[in-house]
Design an enzyme around this catalytic site. Structure first.
Site, mmCIF file in Angstrom:
data_model
loop_
_atom_site.group_PDB
_atom_site.id
_atom_site.type_symbol
_atom_site.label_atom_id
_atom_site.label_comp_id
_atom_site.label_asym_id
_atom_site.label_seq_id
_atom_site.Cartn_x
_atom_site.Cartn_y
_atom_site.Cartn_z
ATOM 1 N N ALA A 263 49.699 35.972 39.124
ATOM 2 C CA ALA A 263 48.590 35.392 38.384
ATOM 3 C C ALA A 263 47.295 36.168 38.565
ATOM 4 O O ALA A 263 46.468 36.222 37.679
ATOM 5 C CB ALA A 263 48.368 33.943 38.826
ATOM 6 N N CYS A 264 47.091 36.772 39.734
ATOM 7 C CA CYS A 264 45.801 37.395 40.001
ATOM 8 C C CYS A 264 45.989 38.610 40.884
ATOM 9 O O CYS A 264 46.471 38.484 42.001
ATOM 10 C CB CYS A 264 44.864 36.400 40.673
ATOM 11 S SG CYS A 264 43.233 37.085 41.051
ATOM 12 N N GLY A 265 45.600 39.775 40.413
ATOM 13 C CA GLY A 265 45.761 40.988 41.194
ATOM 14 C C GLY A 265 44.694 41.134 42.256
ATOM 15 O O GLY A 265 43.597 40.609 42.145
#
Length: 280
Positions: A114-116
């Protein structure tokens, strides 16, 4: 193990008062550990949740986004501490020079689909390893931009089977698809397509992402020297700040023959050939 982007299940489909059991395909999500090595020294740099496939490209793109260059070779890991069943989920990148001094080498990055996690999220830190893009004569028409989302969607083979993947694609300024990659994570899809370009010395003038344009996506594009980034959804404020600070073009809400230009409007031409008004 290996390149298997979908996993098959039996599911129960319910519609109104009716139900039935049927086979279904779901986007595969598995961890990938990225290790870097130089000589006898080796470290874990990142663990990311990704869709298996194009793993070497993902590793190359991720390292480039972190400012790590000089890749000598990439291979699945055969270290003794990695069990055989996990070796297609562990990639080792051999570097030409010494291992870089990064915070992730002391406590490795853990990223999700979902989020790097892309290092320091500050413009000051970004100036330390990226330079503003040089002025260029690249232009893309509004009419060409209008057609990109449909071309991206048509090339999303795994999304068509699962409905569960993001996509990132490189296009020419004339709207021709260069390469597309899919993944459960937006940032992974971007790493994969940039990694393909780096490993194959391919062109990368225009990047389109299927979701929103976040800081990590624009930062990765900047590190790869991409002039134009477009997204079918919204950009974040920090993404806009990065694009404006470093001379990039950032397009958001590209859908249904509409879009907003948040930075670098001089590269975008309207259908009649006039430049779109510059951003404030």
């Amino acid at each position: 193990m290996g390149d298997r982007p979908v996993t098959r299940y039996r599911v129960r489909s319910v519609a109104g008062t009716f139900s039935r059991d049927r086979p279904d395909e779901v986007a595969t999500e598995e961890p990938l550990e990225i290790r870097i090595t130089s000589g006898a020294e080796r470290r874990t740099l990142a663990i990311t949740m990704r869709t298996p496939g194009s793993d070497f490209e993902l590793a190359a793109g991720f390292l480039n986004g972190e400012g790590i260059t000089g890749i000598e070779a990439i291979a699945y890991c055969t270290d003794e501490d990695v069990p055989p069943e996990a070796r297609f989920n562990t990639v080792t990148v051999r570097l030409r020079g010494p291992l870089p001094d990064l915070p992730g080498l002391d406590r490795y990055f853990v990223t999700s689909s979902a989020c790097g996690v892309c290092g320091s999220a500050s413009l000051d830190a970004l100036h330390g390893r990226c330079t503003p893009l040089a002025a260029d004569d690249l232009v893309i028409s509004a009419e060409t931009l209008y057609g990109l989302p449909a071309r991206l969607r048509a090339a999303q083979g795994v999304f068509g089977r699962t409905g569960g993947l993001h996509a990132a694609a490189l296009f020419t300024p004339e709207g021709e698809l260069i390469r597309l990659r899919e993944d459960v994570g937006r940032h992974n899809a971007v790493d994969k397509v940039i990694g393909w370009s780096l490993l194959n010395d391919g062109p990368r003038p225009v990047l389109l992402v299927s979701g929103r344009a976040s800081y990590e996506i624009v930062q990765k594009a900047l590190a790869a020297g991409i002039s134009v980034v477009a997204a079918v959804s919204a950009p974040s404020s920090l993404a806009v700040d990065v694009a404006r600070e470093f001379g990039m073009t950032l397009v958001g809400f590209l859908r249904e023959e509409r879009f907003n230009v948040y930075a670098g409007s001089a590269r975008v031409l309207q259908a009649r050939g006039d430049a779109v008004d510059a951003e404030q």
